[in-house]
Write a protein that holds these residues in place. Structure first.
Motif, mmCIF file in Angstrom:
data_model
loop_
_atom_site.group_PDB
_atom_site.id
_atom_site.type_symbol
_atom_site.label_atom_id
_atom_site.label_comp_id
_atom_site.label_asym_id
_atom_site.label_seq_id
_atom_site.Cartn_x
_atom_site.Cartn_y
_atom_site.Cartn_z
ATOM 1 N N ALA A 172 -18.020 80.595 82.531
ATOM 2 C CA ALA A 172 -17.171 81.669 81.585
ATOM 3 C C ALA A 172 -16.000 80.564 81.228
ATOM 4 C CB ALA A 172 -16.498 82.527 83.300
ATOM 5 N N ALA A 173 -15.112 79.833 82.331
ATOM 6 C CA ALA A 173 -14.422 79.401 81.250
ATOM 7 C C ALA A 173 -14.818 78.151 79.761
ATOM 8 C CB ALA A 173 -13.994 77.788 82.501
ATOM 9 N N GLU A 174 -15.167 78.049 80.385
ATOM 10 C CA GLU A 174 -15.922 77.676 79.125
ATOM 11 C C GLU A 174 -15.774 78.565 77.494
ATOM 12 O OE1 GLU A 174 -19.750 74.567 77.013
ATOM 13 O OE2 GLU A 174 -20.305 75.431 78.200
ATOM 14 N N LEU A 175 -16.807 79.572 77.985
ATOM 15 C CA LEU A 175 -16.561 80.950 76.969
ATOM 16 C C LEU A 175 -15.313 81.648 76.571
ATOM 17 C CD1 LEU A 175 -19.360 83.381 78.248
ATOM 18 C CD2 LEU A 175 -18.887 81.396 76.389
ATOM 19 N N THR A 176 -13.980 81.514 77.630
ATOM 20 C CA THR A 176 -13.020 81.336 77.429
ATOM 21 C C THR A 176 -12.557 80.457 76.515
ATOM 22 O OG1 THR A 176 -12.882 82.801 79.830
ATOM 23 C CG2 THR A 176 -10.606 82.159 78.908
ATOM 24 N N LEU A 177 -12.527 79.711 76.842
ATOM 25 C CA LEU A 177 -11.507 78.524 76.058
ATOM 26 C C LEU A 177 -12.415 78.881 74.465
ATOM 27 C CD1 LEU A 177 -11.826 75.071 78.347
ATOM 28 C CD2 LEU A 177 -10.000 76.725 77.803
ATOM 29 N N LEU A 178 -13.625 79.151 74.124
ATOM 30 C CA LEU A 178 -14.315 78.778 72.685
ATOM 31 C C LEU A 178 -13.406 79.774 72.286
ATOM 32 C CD1 LEU A 178 -18.212 77.907 73.412
ATOM 33 C CD2 LEU A 178 -16.392 77.063 72.545
ATOM 34 N N PHE A 179 -13.599 81.154 72.633
ATOM 35 C CA PHE A 179 -12.755 82.348 72.605
ATOM 36 C C PHE A 179 -11.056 81.871 71.966
ATOM 37 C CE2 PHE A 179 -10.092 86.140 73.186
ATOM 38 C CZ PHE A 179 -11.346 87.211 71.992
ATOM 39 N N ARG A 211 -11.359 79.275 68.681
ATOM 40 C CA ARG A 211 -12.410 79.948 68.117
ATOM 41 C C ARG A 211 -11.595 79.890 66.540
ATOM 42 N NH1 ARG A 211 -9.737 84.732 69.599
ATOM 43 N NH2 ARG A 211 -9.033 86.326 68.279
ATOM 44 N N LYS A 212 -10.849 79.476 66.137
ATOM 45 C CA LYS A 212 -10.600 79.634 64.500
ATOM 46 C C LYS A 212 -11.076 77.914 64.425
ATOM 47 C CE LYS A 212 -7.566 83.301 64.026
ATOM 48 N NZ LYS A 212 -6.118 83.580 63.513
ATOM 49 N N LYS A 213 -10.720 76.812 65.676
ATOM 50 C CA LYS A 213 -10.759 75.714 64.829
ATOM 51 C C LYS A 213 -12.044 75.254 65.437
ATOM 52 C CE LYS A 213 -5.989 74.852 65.572
ATOM 53 N NZ LYS A 213 -4.986 73.778 64.844
ATOM 54 N N TRP A 214 -12.343 75.487 66.312
ATOM 55 C CA TRP A 214 -14.195 74.778 66.537
ATOM 56 C C TRP A 214 -15.162 75.447 65.384
ATOM 57 C CZ3 TRP A 214 -18.114 78.044 67.712
ATOM 58 C CH2 TRP A 214 -17.463 79.134 68.719
#
Length: 274
Positions: free
Chosen positions: A255-262, A265-268
């Protein structure tokens, strides 16, 4: 027309051909229109159209390749050690060499050859280890490490992301096995210390390479996101005594990883897209 502009247009036409945005006939018409000599630059001999037309050269070539692989498979175990090694290396050089030559002109065939070469690397290497009764020592870990380094170098050089990622996957398995032997009693929090610094390192390399070397930052970002979950995967697959709440920790980290990815998102996505 300017040569550079014409090359860009021809590459776009080839992209339309591969992605089926336009029909083969219309792509041929456009390439004839923009080519100096009127030749169709699609040099891919293995197409559904050629197969349907019964091109005897393609069918004979396929028969020869399949027969050669079967003959090598049947008699490989009776070859002398030197001939086994020479045969394996020759096949790998051919597969990876043509994968490098065809990765731009015929991406599907290039990726297929890279996959076949990787499969043959594992197959022949493990076969030779078991044929010569070397599996009891360090032969398999050393072989896995060599495969990982080979795939990383080839994936980076040829810009084949799956091959590059597979190399780091092999090294992760080797690292997990080594950590399991050295620290079999390692707890959950110690495993976090073993894996998470590597996760941070790979994400940092992804950012660094995005600004310096194009085409590889997405691989390092993918490896970094995988390493974020490796402490829990290591505990579940390689260690017997793990706490019952480990699954909750894994879900929380996902959940934490998906939150950070969201949030970023414009960066990665820019890193992965290159």
């Amino acid at each position: 027309m300017n040569v550079e502009k014409r090359d860009i247009i021809l590459k776009e036409i080839q992209y339309w051909r591969r992605t089926k945005l336009l029909t083969e006939q219309y792509c041929d018409f456009l390439t004839n229109l923009y080519s100096d000599e009127g030749a169709v630059p699609n040099r891919n001999p293995i197409t559904l159209q050629n197969l349907q037309q019964g091109n005897i050269k393609i069918w004979m070539f396929a028969f020869g390749i399949i027969s050669l692989i079967l003959l090598i498979g049947f008699y490989f175990s009776v070859f002398p050690w030197g001939l086994q090694l020479a045969t394996a290396v020759s096949l790998l050089v051919v597969c990876y060499g043509y994968a490098g030559l065809l990765r731009n002109r015929m991406p599907v065939i290039g990726l297929s050859l890279a996959g076949i070469g990787s499969f043959l690397t594992l197959g022949f290497g493990l076969w030779m280890i078991f044929l010569h009764n070397l599996e009891d020592g360090l032969s398999i870990p050393i072989f896995v490490g060599v495969c990982g380094l080979l795939w990383i170098i080839l994936g980076f050089t040829l810009r084949i992301g799956l091959l590059h990622f597979g190399g780091y996957g092999a090294l992760c398995l080797l690292y997990a096995g080594f950590a399991g032997r050295v620290r079999p009693e390692a707890g959950v929090w110690e495993l976090q210390l073993l894996w998470l610094p590597l996760c941070v390192l790979m994400i940092w390399l992804s950012w660094l390479l995005y600004h310096r070397v194009k085409g590889v930052s997405g691989v390092y970002f993918g490896v970094g996101t995988l390493l974020w979950l490796m402490p829990e995967i290591d505990s579940l697959l390689l260690r017997r005594d793990y706490p019952a709440w480990l699954s909750l920790l894994l879900i929380g980290k996902i959940a934490a990883e998906l939150t950070l990815l969201f949030l970023f998102r414009k960066k990665w996505i820019a890193w992965v897209a290159t």
